[in-house]
Design a protein around this motif. Structure first.
Motif, PDB file in Angstrom:
ATOM      1  N   ALA A 114      21.294   9.161  13.230  1.00  0.00           N
ATOM      2  CA  ALA A 114      22.376   8.692  12.360  1.00  0.00           C
ATOM      3  C   ALA A 114      22.810   7.268  12.682  1.00  0.00           C
ATOM      4  CB  ALA A 114      23.570   9.631  12.481  1.00  0.00           C
ATOM      5  N   LEU A 115      22.425   6.746  13.831  1.00  0.00           N
ATOM      6  CA  LEU A 115      22.841   5.398  14.227  1.00  0.00           C
ATOM      7  C   LEU A 115      21.848   4.354  13.745  1.00  0.00           C
ATOM      8  CD1 LEU A 115      23.987   6.126  17.876  1.00  0.00           C
ATOM      9  CD2 LEU A 115      25.396   5.997  15.806  1.00  0.00           C
ATOM     10  N   ILE A 116      22.349   3.153  13.486  1.00  0.00           N
ATOM     11  CA  ILE A 116      21.512   2.043  13.034  1.00  0.00           C
ATOM     12  C   ILE A 116      21.546   0.950  14.096  1.00  0.00           C
ATOM     13  CG2 ILE A 116      21.201   0.269  11.266  1.00  0.00           C
ATOM     14  CD1 ILE A 116      22.585   2.189   9.301  1.00  0.00           C
ATOM     15  N   GLN A 117      20.391   0.424  14.434  1.00  0.00           N
ATOM     16  CA  GLN A 117      20.258  -0.649  15.427  1.00  0.00           C
ATOM     17  C   GLN A 117      19.959  -1.965  14.700  1.00  0.00           C
ATOM     18  OE1 GLN A 117      20.524   0.305  18.766  1.00  0.00           O
ATOM     19  NE2 GLN A 117      20.844   2.365  17.960  1.00  0.00           N
ATOM     20  N   ALA A 118      20.575  -3.033  15.166  1.00  0.00           N
ATOM     21  CA  ALA A 118      20.328  -4.355  14.582  1.00  0.00           C
ATOM     22  C   ALA A 118      20.366  -5.406  15.685  1.00  0.00           C
ATOM     23  CB  ALA A 118      21.372  -4.673  13.511  1.00  0.00           C
ATOM     24  N   SER A 119      19.807  -6.570  15.383  1.00  0.00           N
ATOM     25  CA  SER A 119      19.863  -7.686  16.322  1.00  0.00           C
ATOM     26  C   SER A 119      20.095  -8.973  15.537  1.00  0.00           C
ATOM     27  CB  SER A 119      18.568  -7.789  17.136  1.00  0.00           C
ATOM     28  OG  SER A 119      17.466  -8.022  16.281  1.00  0.00           O
ATOM     29  N   ALA A 120      20.594  -9.980  16.244  1.00  0.00           N
ATOM     30  CA  ALA A 120      20.862 -11.274  15.616  1.00  0.00           C
ATOM     31  C   ALA A 120      20.643 -12.378  16.636  1.00  0.00           C
ATOM     32  CB  ALA A 120      22.298 -11.327  15.089  1.00  0.00           C
ATOM     33  N   ASP A 124      20.470 -23.536  16.831  1.00  0.00           N
ATOM     34  CA  ASP A 124      21.051 -24.803  16.390  1.00  0.00           C
ATOM     35  C   ASP A 124      20.182 -25.438  15.311  1.00  0.00           C
ATOM     36  OD1 ASP A 124      18.906 -26.086  17.693  1.00  0.00           O
ATOM     37  OD2 ASP A 124      20.128 -26.700  19.412  1.00  0.00           O
ATOM     38  N   ALA A 125      20.554 -26.615  14.848  1.00  0.00           N
ATOM     39  CA  ALA A 125      19.852 -27.287  13.759  1.00  0.00           C
ATOM     40  C   ALA A 125      18.409 -27.623  14.109  1.00  0.00           C
ATOM     41  CB  ALA A 125      20.611 -28.554  13.356  1.00  0.00           C
ATOM     42  N   ASP A 126      18.096 -27.716  15.401  1.00  0.00           N
ATOM     43  CA  ASP A 126      16.729 -27.995  15.839  1.00  0.00           C
ATOM     44  C   ASP A 126      15.922 -26.720  16.068  1.00  0.00           C
ATOM     45  OD1 ASP A 126      17.161 -30.781  15.829  1.00  0.00           O
ATOM     46  OD2 ASP A 126      18.031 -30.678  17.850  1.00  0.00           O
ATOM     47  N   GLY A 127      16.548 -25.566  15.856  1.00  0.00           N
ATOM     48  CA  GLY A 127      15.852 -24.294  16.031  1.00  0.00           C
ATOM     49  C   GLY A 127      15.932 -23.731  17.440  1.00  0.00           C
ATOM     50  N   ALA A 128      16.683 -24.368  18.334  1.00  0.00           N
ATOM     51  CA  ALA A 128      16.808 -23.880  19.711  1.00  0.00           C
ATOM     52  C   ALA A 128      17.768 -22.679  19.744  1.00  0.00           C
ATOM     53  CB  ALA A 128      17.333 -24.984  20.628  1.00  0.00           C
ATOM     54  N   LEU A 129      17.362 -21.644  20.462  1.00  0.00           N
ATOM     55  CA  LEU A 129      18.176 -20.438  20.588  1.00  0.00           C
ATOM     56  C   LEU A 129      19.450 -20.731  21.378  1.00  0.00           C
ATOM     57  CD1 LEU A 129      18.414 -17.337  20.180  1.00  0.00           C
ATOM     58  CD2 LEU A 129      17.267 -17.101  22.407  1.00  0.00           C
ATOM     59  N   CYS A 130      20.598 -20.337  20.832  1.00  0.00           N
ATOM     60  CA  CYS A 130      21.886 -20.523  21.493  1.00  0.00           C
ATOM     61  C   CYS A 130      22.474 -19.203  21.977  1.00  0.00           C
ATOM     62  CB  CYS A 130      22.876 -21.182  20.547  1.00  0.00           C
ATOM     63  SG  CYS A 130      22.346 -22.806  19.969  1.00  0.00           S
ATOM     64  N   ALA A 131      22.208 -18.119  21.234  1.00  0.00           N
ATOM     65  CA  ALA A 131      22.745 -16.802  21.599  1.00  0.00           C
ATOM     66  C   ALA A 131      21.937 -15.725  20.893  1.00  0.00           C
ATOM     67  CB  ALA A 131      24.218 -16.687  21.211  1.00  0.00           C
ATOM     68  N   GLY A 132      21.942 -14.547  21.491  1.00  0.00           N
ATOM     69  CA  GLY A 132      21.311 -13.387  20.877  1.00  0.00           C
ATOM     70  C   GLY A 132      22.215 -12.183  21.059  1.00  0.00           C
ATOM     71  N   SER A 133      22.160 -11.266  20.122  1.00  0.00           N
ATOM     72  CA  SER A 133      23.021 -10.099  20.189  1.00  0.00           C
ATOM     73  C   SER A 133      22.274  -8.891  19.634  1.00  0.00           C
ATOM     74  CB  SER A 133      24.293 -10.350  19.363  1.00  0.00           C
ATOM     75  OG  SER A 133      25.250  -9.361  19.583  1.00  0.00           O
ATOM     76  N   SER A 134      22.558  -7.736  20.206  1.00  0.00           N
ATOM     77  CA  SER A 134      22.030  -6.485  19.671  1.00  0.00           C
ATOM     78  C   SER A 134      23.194  -5.513  19.583  1.00  0.00           C
ATOM     79  CB  SER A 134      20.917  -5.931  20.554  1.00  0.00           C
ATOM     80  OG  SER A 134      21.391  -5.697  21.859  1.00  0.00           O
ATOM     81  N   ALA A 135      23.144  -4.638  18.589  1.00  0.00           N
ATOM     82  CA  ALA A 135      24.269  -3.735  18.369  1.00  0.00           C
ATOM     83  C   ALA A 135      23.797  -2.420  17.777  1.00  0.00           C
ATOM     84  CB  ALA A 135      25.303  -4.394  17.463  1.00  0.00           C
ATOM     85  N   THR A 136      24.654  -1.430  17.946  1.00  0.00           N
ATOM     86  CA  THR A 136      24.460  -0.105  17.365  1.00  0.00           C
ATOM     87  C   THR A 136      25.620   0.143  16.418  1.00  0.00           C
ATOM     88  OG1 THR A 136      23.386   0.656  19.385  1.00  0.00           O
ATOM     89  CG2 THR A 136      24.235   2.350  17.893  1.00  0.00           C
ATOM     90  N   TYR A 137      25.313   0.706  15.265  1.00  0.00           N
ATOM     91  CA  TYR A 137      26.303   0.945  14.218  1.00  0.00           C
ATOM     92  C   TYR A 137      26.276   2.401  13.775  1.00  0.00           C
ATOM     93  CZ  TYR A 137      26.476  -4.112  13.889  1.00  0.00           C
ATOM     94  OH  TYR A 137      26.632  -5.452  14.181  1.00  0.00           O
ATOM     95  N   GLN A 138      27.453   2.909  13.421  1.00  0.00           N
ATOM     96  CA  GLN A 138      27.615   4.266  12.888  1.00  0.00           C
ATOM     97  C   GLN A 138      27.985   4.152  11.413  1.00  0.00           C
ATOM     98  OE1 GLN A 138      27.466   7.638  14.318  1.00  0.00           O
ATOM     99  NE2 GLN A 138      27.378   7.848  12.093  1.00  0.00           N
ATOM    100  N   PRO A 139      27.076   4.545  10.506  1.00  0.00           N
ATOM    101  CA  PRO A 139      27.426   4.505   9.086  1.00  0.00           C
ATOM    102  C   PRO A 139      28.573   5.470   8.776  1.00  0.00           C
ATOM    103  CG  PRO A 139      25.069   4.800   9.386  1.00  0.00           C
ATOM    104  CD  PRO A 139      25.713   4.992  10.727  1.00  0.00           C
ATOM    105  N   PHE A 140      29.314   5.168   7.716  1.00  0.00           N
ATOM    106  CA  PHE A 140      30.410   6.038   7.305  1.00  0.00           C
ATOM    107  C   PHE A 140      30.542   6.048   5.797  1.00  0.00           C
ATOM    108  CE2 PHE A 140      32.389   1.871   7.945  1.00  0.00           C
ATOM    109  CZ  PHE A 140      33.149   1.717   6.792  1.00  0.00           C
ATOM    110  N   ASP A 141      31.244   7.034   5.309  1.00  0.00           N
ATOM    111  CA  ASP A 141      31.593   7.135   3.894  1.00  0.00           C
ATOM    112  C   ASP A 141      33.069   6.767   3.786  1.00  0.00           C
ATOM    113  OD1 ASP A 141      32.774   8.602   1.497  1.00  0.00           O
ATOM    114  OD2 ASP A 141      30.616   8.923   1.196  1.00  0.00           O
ATOM    115  N   PHE A 142      33.421   5.965   2.801  1.00  0.00           N
ATOM    116  CA  PHE A 142      34.801   5.515   2.647  1.00  0.00           C
ATOM    117  C   PHE A 142      35.789   6.679   2.597  1.00  0.00           C
ATOM    118  CE2 PHE A 142      32.597   1.781   0.776  1.00  0.00           C
ATOM    119  CZ  PHE A 142      33.051   0.849   1.684  1.00  0.00           C
ATOM    120  N   ARG A 143      35.391   7.756   1.942  1.00  0.00           N
ATOM    121  CA  ARG A 143      36.304   8.904   1.820  1.00  0.00           C
ATOM    122  C   ARG A 143      36.614   9.525   3.186  1.00  0.00           C
ATOM    123  NH1 ARG A 143      32.711   9.189  -2.455  1.00  0.00           N
ATOM    124  NH2 ARG A 143      31.332  10.437  -1.181  1.00  0.00           N
ATOM    125  N   ASP A 144      35.697   9.401   4.130  1.00  0.00           N
ATOM    126  CA  ASP A 144      35.887  10.003   5.453  1.00  0.00           C
ATOM    127  C   ASP A 144      36.743   9.165   6.390  1.00  0.00           C
ATOM    128  OD1 ASP A 144      34.263  12.094   4.630  1.00  0.00           O
ATOM    129  OD2 ASP A 144      32.450  11.199   5.494  1.00  0.00           O
TER     130      ASP A 144
END
Length: 175
Positions: A114-120, A124-144
């Motif tokens: 049920a969990l969703i994994q993502a990364s980001a 910078d403007a030259d393409g050099a990596l400044c930061a990286g992040s990974s996360a786990t998300y729990q989907p939900f229904d608005f009514r819940d």
């Protein structure tokens, strides 16, 4: 050639105030999203109002930006909103005030149930990596989650309809 901005589902609520992406929040980041071959991206430049040390963007905003792009990728690609369960951010170099950056998010191929994994990554403007992040998300229904978010019945209906259309492309994003 300019890439077309992707409207987030929240935009159907006339006065939504998301700190990350709403154009109606005068103190917010006002991120705009475009399709990327790996998922979703946001280009940004932050001014002194987002500063910590002189000339340096507050480090917490690095995580916020990554979370915002990952979270909106999930909403757009999976057609479901999701709360952040955990997030880990690695800082390679500080982001500088009044410099151009791009944050690119992608979904993991190995979602666990049920969990969703993502990364980001923020580069910078030259393409050099400044930061990286990974996360786990729990989907939900608005009514819940009515006890956690302030949406009236009409807004829930608007958002639910907005999540039904359009069909996503192979990378999960429509342009």
């Amino acid at each position: 050639m300019e890439t077309e901005t992707i409207a987030v589902p929240w935009s159907v609520i006339p006065d939504y105030r998301c700190f990350g992406c709403s154009p109606h929040n005068p103190g917010g980041l006002r991120l705009r999203f475009t399709a990327h071959p790996r998922g979703l991206q946001a280009r940004f430049r932050l001014g002194r109002g987002f500063e910590s040390y002189p000339g340096v963007v507050h480090g917490g905003l690095t995580g916020v930006i990554c979370d915002e792009v990952m979270g909106n990728l999930i909403v757009i690609a999976r057609r479901r909103p999701a709360f952040t369960v955990s997030q880990r951010t690695r800082f390679v170099t500080p982001l500088l005030v009044d410099h151009e950056y791009v944050c690119v998010a992608e979904l993991s191929a190995n979602d666990s149930g049920a969990l969703i994994q993502a990364s980001a990554e923020i580069s910078d403007a030259d393409g050099a990596l400044c930061a990286g992040s990974s996360a786990t998300y729990q989907p939900f229904d608005f009514r819940d989650v009515r006890h956690q978010i302030t949406l009236d019945d009409d807004e829930v209906a608007l958002l639910s309809r907005a999540l039904l259309d359009p069909e996503p492309t192979p990378n999960g994003v429509t342009s």
